[in-house]
Write an enzyme that holds these catalytic residues in place. Structure first.
Site, short mmCIF file in Angstrom:
data_model
loop_
_atom_site.label_atom_id
_atom_site.label_comp_id
_atom_site.label_asym_id
_atom_site.label_seq_id
_atom_site.Cartn_x
_atom_site.Cartn_y
_atom_site.Cartn_z
N ASP A 200 0.83 -1.20 0.00
CA ASP A 200 0.00 0.00 0.00
C ASP A 200 0.87 1.26 0.00
O ASP A 200 1.81 1.37 0.80
CB ASP A 200 -0.90 -0.03 1.24
N GLU A 242 1.98 -0.20 -4.75
CA GLU A 242 1.06 0.84 -5.18
C GLU A 242 1.84 2.15 -5.28
O GLU A 242 2.35 2.65 -4.29
CB GLU A 242 -0.09 0.99 -4.18
N HIS A 316 -10.21 -1.82 -5.29
CA HIS A 316 -11.10 -1.41 -4.20
C HIS A 316 -11.20 0.10 -4.04
O HIS A 316 -12.09 0.58 -3.32
CB HIS A 316 -10.60 -2.02 -2.89
N ASP A 317 -10.33 0.86 -4.67
CA ASP A 317 -10.34 2.32 -4.58
C ASP A 317 -10.93 2.99 -5.81
O ASP A 317 -11.06 4.22 -5.84
CB ASP A 317 -8.91 2.85 -4.41
#
Length: 548
Positions: A200, A242, A316-317
């Site tokens: 992340d 990410e 998911h974002d």
């Protein structure tokens, strides 16, 4: 030299709270995931990326971790996690976990100790600064979730730094003790059987707060190389970072094999094409295929042989792919297949977000109170206070809220889409009676089976994994066409990204070529003819016969 196993892999992302509820509490959980492993094995994927299941107060749906070595009670137990790893492995599926180490929860014991006293050994696990002379924050940096990046701690009279929620204080990666603690935790999970990590916002860990540098800080790659050496490097793991700030040159730093950093990164240049330069995703711009093709071409050609691409439309974002890039009305099925074909035939590792293989769509809840996402709620309040209208903000939320991706998985046409026997934590998209897994699996012509076919092609055609990429018709406003070539094999991939019929002339060397149609979403083609003529959202892949 043997290829890394993840080069021909296909990854499926699970957002646990929205995937499958096994115990009737309205929340997805690990036993629910286990119950659907046969479904994923049928699809053909061989890696699951599991969004965070760690212990967390859930201020940001698990991206605020209070214990890296325990499982959130709503998702299950460590024993459930061990069983998931074993059951997945029995089906040839590996698990990668979401590594959230730019920040922790403010309820993590490290931060609790850090707040307890200035001389705590954990104080320097986080980033603290004195107020300005007038008591205001040390700088005017703005949090990604709204408000200041600084939160005042009255007990110590200092501010702590957080780029996201105030309940997500940033870890201080300049402290060697933080690095060691994170490395030990990663090895603990690797020893437990996970196959790697999705990292992340990894581009933020090298930040220089006082210089105002958040992404791509001066020590970033040094930190990742140290992490590689201490943890996953010797283990043949899959790692994907990410990195919203990545350019092709930066991506090569992360993913060139000789640098010993990561397997690949998620870059978002194709995603941000639809963002307003000033207001970002909350003021969407219209989709432009010519710009999109240019971005894909840049990444395909510049990373070739020097790095590795991750291929994705959504996560998911992000909003649902068929709503963002396709047509989620009349041509929902055909456009979802078109998007899948165009993406999966490029070089890189494809990622499928749960429900993408069913053509799940964005949702339009009537009230802001129906949304659960902290970013959506905070930015709605903040922008209304700045003078934006409610209608303008709701339109932006319908287009780009993170909750579009987080509505529960639609398993069948029973109550709550078969996700749960109870009211789910977030509303189910009302279209679940028409769009669900049971319907897709039963229909051989469905989006699900199109994805199955694409995954099988990647496993059996080396040209898809290793072939050179060549963009065709770069200025055509409807057609995305490209070649993949390897060892005398040539694939022609053609897709019409529009609601209208499309026509174009291919380069002369590609006209009147015969071939075998590997996959299509409208009709099989046996050759190229003099001119391409495509129905709305039509796509196909031709394996061209060699020129004599």
């Amino acid at each position: 030299m043997t290829q890394p196993w993840w080069k021909d892999a296909v990854v499926y992302q699970i957002y646990p709270r929205s995937f499958k509820d096994s115990n009737g509490d309205g929340m997805g959980d690990i036993p629910g995931i286990i119950s659907k492993l046969d479904y994923l094995a049928t699809l053909g994927i061989n890696v699951i990326w599991l969004s965070p299941v760690f212990a967390s107060p859930m201020d940001d749906n698990g991206y605020d971790i209070s214990d890296y070595q325990d499982i959130a009670a709503e998702f299950g137990t460590l024993a459930d996690m061990d069983r998931l790893i074993a059951e997945a492995d029995a089906r040839g599926i590996k698990i990668i976990m979401d590594l959230v180490v730019n920040h922790s929860s403010d309820e993590h014991p490290w931060f609790v100790a850090a707040k307890s006293a200035k001389d705590s050994p954990y104080r320097d696990y986080y980033i603290w600064r004195q107020p300005k002379a007038d008591g205001s924050p040390p700088s005017d940096m703005h949090s990604y979730f709204g408000g200041s990046m600084w939160e005042f701690d009255e007990a110590s009279g200092e501010y702590y730094f957080h780029q996201f929620s105030k309940k997500q204080p940033d870890l201080n990666w300049d402290n060697p003790a933080v690095q060691t603690a994170v490395h030990d935790m990663m090895n603990w999970w690797l020893d437990r059987g996970v196959a790697g990590f999705r990292m992340d916002v990894i581009d933020l860990v090298g930040k220089d707060v006082d210089a105002g540098i958040m992404a791509n800080g001066p020590r970033l790659h040094e930190l990742i190389q140290a992490m590689n050496k201490a943890t996953f490097g010797p283990r043949d793991a899959l790692t994907v970072g990410e990195a919203w700030s990545a350019t092709p040159e930066i991506a090569k730093l992360y993913s060139h094999p000789e640098r010993q950093e990561l397997s690949m990164v998620f870059q978002f240049e194709h995603i941000t094409l639809s963002f307003d330069p000033v207001h970002g995703k909350w003021k969407p711009r219209p989709f432009n295929l010519v710009e999109l093709k240019a971005v894909f071409n840049k990444w395909q050609t510049e990373l070739a042989g020097q790095g590795w691409n991750s291929l994705f439309w959504n996560n998911h974002d992000l909003p649902r792919a068929v709503s963002k890039y396709g047509n989620d009305g009349e041509y929902r099925v055909r456009s979802a297949k078109c998007l899948a074909t165009a993406l999966h035939l490029m070089q890189g590792t494809p990622y499928i977000y749960q429900g993408e293989e069913l053509g799940m769509t964005n949702v339009q809840f009537p009230r802001i109170e129906d949304y659960q996402d902290i970013e959506t709620r905070n930015l709605y309040t903040e922008r209304l206070a700045d003078g934006h209208s409610e209608a303008e903000m709701m339109a932006a939320i319908y287009a780009n809220s993170r909750d579009n991706a987080r509505t529960p998985m639609q398993w069948d046409d029973s109550a709550y889409g078969g996700f749960s026997t109870a009211q789910p934590w977030l509303g189910v998209n009302p279209n679940y009676p028409e769009i669900n897994a049971a319907q897709n699996v039963a229909d051989e012509g469905s989006i699900f089976h199109h994805y199955r076919h694409l995954i099988a092609l990647r496993k059996t055609h080396p040209v898809i994994v290793d072939g050179q990429f060549e963009l065709l018709l770069p200025e055509h406003e409807q057609i995305f066409a490209y070649l993949r070539q390897l060892d005398g094999k040539t694939l022609l991939v053609v897709s019409n990204f529009s609601n209208e019929a499309a026509h174009a002339e291919l380069p002369e060397t590609l006209r009147q070529r015969s071939g075998t149609c590997l996959i299509h979403n409208h009709q099989a083609h046996t050759g190229t003819g003099e001119q391409l003529s495509l129905a709305p959202w039509e796509s196909f892949v031709l394996s061209l016969e060699e020129l004599v």
